[in-house]
Scaffold this motif. Structure first.
Motif, PDB file in Angstrom:
ATOM      1  N   THR A   1      11.221  11.142  14.213  1.00  0.00           N
ATOM      2  CA  THR A   1      12.531  11.754  14.450  1.00  0.00           C
ATOM      3  C   THR A   1      12.771  12.104  15.918  1.00  0.00           C
ATOM      4  N   PHE A   2      11.903  11.673  16.837  1.00  0.00           N
ATOM      5  CA  PHE A   2      11.975  12.115  18.230  1.00  0.00           C
ATOM      6  C   PHE A   2      11.811  10.908  19.152  1.00  0.00           C
ATOM      7  N   ILE A   3      12.882  10.517  19.840  1.00  0.00           N
ATOM      8  CA  ILE A   3      12.869   9.332  20.705  1.00  0.00           C
ATOM      9  C   ILE A   3      13.084   9.770  22.146  1.00  0.00           C
ATOM     10  N   ASP A   4      12.233   9.265  23.040  1.00  0.00           N
ATOM     11  CA  ASP A   4      12.280   9.618  24.451  1.00  0.00           C
ATOM     12  C   ASP A   4      12.848   8.470  25.269  1.00  0.00           C
ATOM     13  N   THR A   5      13.760   8.784  26.188  1.00  0.00           N
ATOM     14  CA  THR A   5      14.348   7.770  27.055  1.00  0.00           C
ATOM     15  C   THR A   5      14.780   8.415  28.365  1.00  0.00           C
TER      16      THR A   5
ATOM     17  N   SER B   1      16.295  -3.751  28.025  1.00  0.00           N
ATOM     18  CA  SER B   1      16.024  -4.501  29.257  1.00  0.00           C
ATOM     19  C   SER B   1      14.895  -5.482  28.963  1.00  0.00           C
ATOM     20  N   ALA B   2      13.644  -5.093  29.163  1.00  0.00           N
ATOM     21  CA  ALA B   2      12.523  -6.003  28.903  1.00  0.00           C
ATOM     22  C   ALA B   2      12.309  -6.246  27.409  1.00  0.00           C
ATOM     23  N   THR B   3      12.712  -5.293  26.568  1.00  0.00           N
ATOM     24  CA  THR B   3      12.612  -5.454  25.117  1.00  0.00           C
ATOM     25  C   THR B   3      14.011  -5.750  24.583  1.00  0.00           C
ATOM     26  N   ASP B   4      14.187  -6.933  24.006  1.00  0.00           N
ATOM     27  CA  ASP B   4      15.520  -7.340  23.567  1.00  0.00           C
ATOM     28  C   ASP B   4      16.033  -6.452  22.430  1.00  0.00           C
ATOM     29  N   GLU B   5      17.321  -6.563  22.159  1.00  0.00           N
ATOM     30  CA  GLU B   5      17.974  -5.699  21.184  1.00  0.00           C
ATOM     31  C   GLU B   5      17.401  -5.848  19.775  1.00  0.00           C
TER      32      GLU B   5
ATOM     33  N   LYS C   1      22.146   3.173  26.182  1.00  0.00           N
ATOM     34  CA  LYS C   1      23.242   2.412  25.573  1.00  0.00           C
ATOM     35  C   LYS C   1      22.778   1.721  24.300  1.00  0.00           C
ATOM     36  N   LEU C   2      21.584   1.117  24.333  1.00  0.00           N
ATOM     37  CA  LEU C   2      21.038   0.472  23.143  1.00  0.00           C
ATOM     38  C   LEU C   2      20.839   1.500  22.027  1.00  0.00           C
ATOM     39  N   LEU C   3      20.299   2.667  22.361  1.00  0.00           N
ATOM     40  CA  LEU C   3      20.104   3.704  21.345  1.00  0.00           C
ATOM     41  C   LEU C   3      21.431   4.117  20.722  1.00  0.00           C
ATOM     42  N   GLY C   4      22.485   4.190  21.502  1.00  0.00           N
ATOM     43  CA  GLY C   4      23.808   4.512  20.961  1.00  0.00           C
ATOM     44  C   GLY C   4      24.294   3.448  19.989  1.00  0.00           C
ATOM     45  N   ARG C   5      24.112   2.183  20.359  1.00  0.00           N
ATOM     46  CA  ARG C   5      24.525   1.087  19.453  1.00  0.00           C
ATOM     47  C   ARG C   5      23.698   1.124  18.167  1.00  0.00           C
ATOM     48  N   TRP C   6      22.388   1.343  18.288  1.00  0.00           N
ATOM     49  CA  TRP C   6      21.511   1.405  17.116  1.00  0.00           C
ATOM     50  C   TRP C   6      21.932   2.563  16.206  1.00  0.00           C
TER      51      TRP C   6
END
Length: 136
Positions: free
Chosen positions: A48-52, A28-32, A70-75
């Motif tokens: 190894t630990f990402i929070d969303t 959103s505010a941070t582009d892909e 969704k961005l995390l899935g694409r990444w």
């Protein structure tokens, strides 16, 4: 990077980095491109630990929530990332519509209930899906 074990059940407990990366505004505010660069550097440093959460971008310029996930899935797909990276998310936190009021007058989800307690553990208040052994 230092690591810590989360979870008590040997079948489901995980080793994660003690430094978690917050992905609140990714997508959103941070582009892909910037989000991918941050994620890549975090993993290179041993993270190894990402929070969303699916509700984060709901309040950003007409967002519907879920942009970060969704961005995390694409990444993950683009980098071949598997179970070695743990994604912590919140369940049931996505608002139903702008201006709805949740528990205690909070302007968030209209229908929300806390997750069931994890036997023998204490759940993090910010990451309902992550339970860890309660200190003695």
């Amino acid at each position: 990077m230092r690591y810590r074990t989360i979870g008590a059940d040997p079948a489901t407990r995980r080793e994660v980095s003690v430094l978690s990366l917050g992905a609140m505004l990714f997508g959103s505010a941070t582009d892909e491109a910037t989000s991918y660069a941050i994620l890549d550097r975090y993993v290179e440093a041993g993270g190894t630990f990402i929070d969303t959460s699916d509700n984060y971008a709901f309040w950003v310029d007409g967002g519907q929530g879920g942009q970060s996930e969704k961005l995390l899935g694409r990444w993950r797909r683009s980098r071949g990332v598997g179970a070695e990276i743990v994604i912590a998310t919140k369940l049931g936190a996505r608002p139903l519509s702008p201006g709805t009021t949740g528990p205690g007058g909070w302007s968030g989800p209209a229908r929300w209930s806390p997750p069931p307690a994890c036997p023998g553990t204490r759940c993090s208040s910010t990451t309902a899906v992550t339970c860890r052994t309660a200190p003695t």
